[in-house]
Design a protein around this motif. Sequence first.
Motif, mmCIF file in Angstrom:
data_model
loop_
_atom_site.group_PDB
_atom_site.id
_atom_site.type_symbol
_atom_site.label_atom_id
_atom_site.label_comp_id
_atom_site.label_asym_id
_atom_site.label_seq_id
_atom_site.Cartn_x
_atom_site.Cartn_y
_atom_site.Cartn_z
ATOM 1 N N THR A 211 0.829 -1.208 0.000
ATOM 2 C CA THR A 211 0.000 0.000 0.000
ATOM 3 C C THR A 211 0.863 1.257 0.000
ATOM 4 N N SER A 212 1.941 1.235 0.784
ATOM 5 C CA SER A 212 2.839 2.396 0.830
ATOM 6 C C SER A 212 3.520 2.618 -0.511
ATOM 7 N N GLN A 213 3.857 1.543 -1.206
ATOM 8 C CA GLN A 213 4.444 1.684 -2.540
ATOM 9 C C GLN A 213 3.456 2.353 -3.497
ATOM 10 N N LYS A 214 2.183 2.013 -3.363
ATOM 11 C CA LYS A 214 1.150 2.656 -4.185
ATOM 12 C C LYS A 214 1.067 4.143 -3.858
ATOM 13 N N ILE A 215 1.125 4.468 -2.561
ATOM 14 C CA ILE A 215 1.059 5.870 -2.144
ATOM 15 C C ILE A 215 2.237 6.646 -2.721
ATOM 16 N N LYS A 216 3.420 6.033 -2.709
ATOM 17 C CA LYS A 216 4.612 6.695 -3.250
ATOM 18 C C LYS A 216 4.438 7.004 -4.732
ATOM 19 N N ARG A 217 3.938 6.020 -5.489
ATOM 20 C CA ARG A 217 3.746 6.234 -6.930
ATOM 21 C C ARG A 217 2.702 7.322 -7.189
ATOM 22 N N GLU A 218 1.609 7.281 -6.437
ATOM 23 C CA GLU A 218 0.540 8.257 -6.667
ATOM 24 C C GLU A 218 0.914 9.646 -6.180
ATOM 25 N N PHE A 219 1.796 9.719 -5.195
ATOM 26 C CA PHE A 219 2.217 11.008 -4.655
ATOM 27 C C PHE A 219 2.805 11.887 -5.763
ATOM 28 N N LEU A 220 3.751 11.332 -6.502
ATOM 29 C CA LEU A 220 4.362 12.081 -7.599
ATOM 30 C C LEU A 220 3.372 12.276 -8.746
ATOM 31 N N MET A 221 2.573 11.241 -9.016
ATOM 32 C CA MET A 221 1.608 11.330 -10.113
ATOM 33 C C MET A 221 0.618 12.471 -9.893
ATOM 34 N N PHE A 222 0.120 12.623 -8.658
ATOM 35 C CA PHE A 222 -0.862 13.663 -8.374
ATOM 36 C C PHE A 222 -0.258 15.062 -8.463
ATOM 37 N N LEU A 224 2.247 15.982 -10.425
ATOM 38 C CA LEU A 224 2.405 16.277 -11.855
ATOM 39 C C LEU A 224 1.047 16.499 -12.522
ATOM 40 N N ALA A 225 0.057 15.695 -12.156
ATOM 41 C CA ALA A 225 -1.280 15.845 -12.741
ATOM 42 C C ALA A 225 -1.902 17.179 -12.349
ATOM 43 N N ALA A 226 -1.734 17.571 -11.069
ATOM 44 C CA ALA A 226 -2.277 18.856 -10.615
ATOM 45 C C ALA A 226 -1.623 20.009 -11.356
ATOM 46 N N LEU A 227 -0.307 19.929 -11.542
ATOM 47 C CA LEU A 227 0.394 20.972 -12.285
ATOM 48 C C LEU A 227 -0.090 21.035 -13.733
ATOM 49 N N ALA A 228 -0.261 19.867 -14.343
ATOM 50 C CA ALA A 228 -0.728 19.825 -15.726
ATOM 51 C C ALA A 228 -2.111 20.454 -15.861
ATOM 52 N N MET A 275 -1.718 13.801 0.118
ATOM 53 C CA MET A 275 -2.612 14.590 -0.732
ATOM 54 C C MET A 275 -2.382 16.089 -0.593
ATOM 55 N N ILE A 276 -1.624 16.516 0.421
ATOM 56 C CA ILE A 276 -1.488 17.945 0.688
ATOM 57 C C ILE A 276 -0.782 18.696 -0.450
ATOM 58 N N PRO A 277 0.369 18.212 -0.982
ATOM 59 C CA PRO A 277 1.004 18.969 -2.082
ATOM 60 C C PRO A 277 0.091 19.209 -3.277
ATOM 61 N N PRO A 278 -0.572 18.181 -3.842
ATOM 62 C CA PRO A 278 -1.493 18.495 -4.952
ATOM 63 C C PRO A 278 -2.665 19.359 -4.521
ATOM 64 N N LEU A 279 -3.121 19.207 -3.276
ATOM 65 C CA LEU A 279 -4.191 20.071 -2.777
ATOM 66 C C LEU A 279 -3.744 21.529 -2.757
ATOM 67 N N ILE A 722 -8.526 15.167 -10.338
ATOM 68 C CA ILE A 722 -7.390 14.276 -10.602
ATOM 69 C C ILE A 722 -7.315 13.142 -9.589
ATOM 70 N N PHE A 723 -7.901 13.352 -8.404
ATOM 71 C CA PHE A 723 -7.852 12.300 -7.392
ATOM 72 C C PHE A 723 -8.704 11.096 -7.777
ATOM 73 N N SER A 724 -9.562 11.284 -8.767
ATOM 74 C CA SER A 724 -10.353 10.142 -9.240
ATOM 75 C C SER A 724 -9.487 9.137 -9.987
#
Length: 812
Positions: A211-222, A224-228, A275-279, A722-724
């Motif tokens: 689960t933590s590995q998933k969080i790590k991957r999504e952390f960067l993804m969100f 970048l997605a928020a910036l985009a 979730m705080i950085p993309p928020l 993007i969180f969807s």
Amino acid sequence: MWRRIARFILSYRIALSVILLGITIYMGFMAPHVQLSYEYASLLPKKDTVYQENQDFIKKFGAGSDVIVIGVQDSNFFNIDHFNRWDEMAAELKKIDGVEGMLSVANAYDIYKDRKAHKFKFDSIFPSRAQSQEQLDTLVEKLHTLPFYKGQLYNEKTHTYMMAITVSKALMATPKREKMVNQIQEVGNQFEADTGVKVHYSGMPYIRVVTSQKIKREFLMFILAALAVVIIILFSFFRSFKAVILPVTVVLIGVIWTLGLMAILGYKITLLTGMIPPLLIVIGVPNCIFLVNKYHNEYKGHGNKVKALQRTIMKIGNATFLTNLTTASGFATFLVTSSSILREFGLIASVNIMAVFMTSLIIIPTAFTFLEPPADKDMRHLDNNFIGKIIDKFVYVTQNHRQGIYIAFIVILLLSIVGITRIKSTGYMVDDLPKDDPIYLDLKFFEKNFDGLMPLEISIDTERPNGVLRTSNLKKIDEFSTALSQYKDLSPSLSLVNVLKFAKQAFYNGKEKYYSLPSYREQSFIFSYVGKSEGKIGDLKSFVDSTKQETRISFRMKDVGTTRMDDLLSRIRKEAAKIFPPDKYHVSVTGASVVFVKGTQYLVKSLFQSLGLAILLIATFMALMFNSRRMVFLSLVPNVIPLLFTAGIMGFTGIPIKASTILVFSIAFGISVDNTIHFLAKYRQELRLTNWNIGKSVVLALRETGFSMIYTSFVLFFGFGIFSLSSFGGTVALGILVSLTLLVALISNLILLPALLLALQRRATTRYFEEPFLEIFDEEEDIEQDELRIEGRDKNGNLLSETDEKDKTIDE
């Protein structure tokens, strides 16, 4: 006050920029030190009874949750090739750093009676490698005569077999845990390739790491997605790279500060704090939109850059400060809870929301002092025909169809109330994962074949030393264990009784019919053998405390959710009260499953309290801003209705109230009220300019703030959207529900709020509204130009200052 702030920012813009740069460099240095959390955060306060009971149990008997399980379903499991390959896999797993031990049918042991030494001995049922199918079949028959292992290591009916791997608790606290889990998976994958048999993985350590590995991957993804998202939307609105680069710079600084502050405070990245950085990116950009919009609007009106910048800071700075304060307050209410994970989330989010606001208030005006004045093409967005037509529609509807507006919102309100009555409250250990996720599927595999994996522990205190070993108490424990093992959500029990039954079977030379609780006479012989034995039988510390006054009964259970768990715990306690009279025994039901369920319930309760506090706090801010109880009521109505609407949708669509979904309301309310503040602030300014013409003031306020409200709502809607994309159901629900709530809030603030102001007229807009406790800048008040000097040099190196009505290009 804001006159002085504007003068200070523009006069000392270089020094302030240097300070911001210094802080950002320091935070950037600290940011890489932030760590990822691999533990389930404690949701219960340390003073909670359930938490204390679990900690007391761990001190006496150990945690028992540092086990990764591997399972297969194979009708040919005892085929010599498959079985030997399973045995080889176990040997390979033992070599992995961090694996301390394992137990499966391949290394299961049998107990033998040593008459001469008067003790029990242990011997593996199966040799390290079976030599023939005949030999293996014989040994399998022996295994099937040992009830101790049935339901624990294998399920004969479904041909499923489990391997329990004990992992190092110390290693699980280091980054090496990922390597260990990956190596376990690699060994399992090779077994799959060799045998064609699917391998299933589960257990608390495994679930935490994956689960933590998933969080790590999504952390960067969100991030970048928020910036985009914000880059695309900003460019679509402004058609200017300057209007894109500056807001992106502001929010990137906010991301760096967030990670740096987390590292300084020792907070780790969890599903919530991740979730705080993309928020911040999504929430911070609207500040920049309001500032850029106002700057362009002012410059278009009078063509003076300095005047436009100082008026932007004074007018938008105050209103934006208040909107950020309300948003930050929505997050800050989590600080009053006793949950550490919520307090961390609330502190980091609220502090950095205000930090991003201050950064935008310095960077945006400062940058524009060095840039060319906005050209006509930079200000075309102010004449956006599409947005303008939308606002014209809103103006027309509010002026001519107010009755229809009220009817529509009353219908929405009634339907929402009906939907709310259908909402259910529940929570599962892995309910944030989609139903097709391997973690979820594997957990369901173990639930189906081994009745689950979540630890449920029951401790029984006989309240007298050596009381556990009394025959009457052993019979009660056996009766209680047998009764609970009939529950469909619980596995067969494992306790001292099981060990004694195994020992009695061994005492009678392994005959299966003797697998039963020793009688009073048999106990003396068996205990004498047990006392001299070494290993698992001789060491009963994991089942009995040092005084032999207290014992444990261990179960595995299914992830039944909070609602069914409450019913199950109630039934267990009633069963315990019948067998163990409360005046003579103390029975405690605990374990990771109980702590998780109670923690989830506590978290939901805390979030409800935080939501109530957020509404109260923001209402107080409104009262200070507008100095009118009626206006406070009017400002809350268009923001509470969207919350009720979303709750109604949850009820109709079957989305339950749980920690991740209740979080939606506090976040959405704190953000949606921003539009109300901007609208009412502008409305009050227009009242003064129009000599208290309410109708005209509403229209003018709607036309000017409508653009920024729609722009920022677009950013927020798609930003939260993007969180969807997450693989966690709770994060998906958060993104969709917040986006939905903010969309309804935008419509409510653009239609319902103006309609109410027009309908109520003087009854709502009183003279008290004109004289607030917190003054918002008066449209007609400006900084005297001779008080403000922004100096620079022209292309020839001559000193110049901008103090008149003409714009000059400033090159520092």
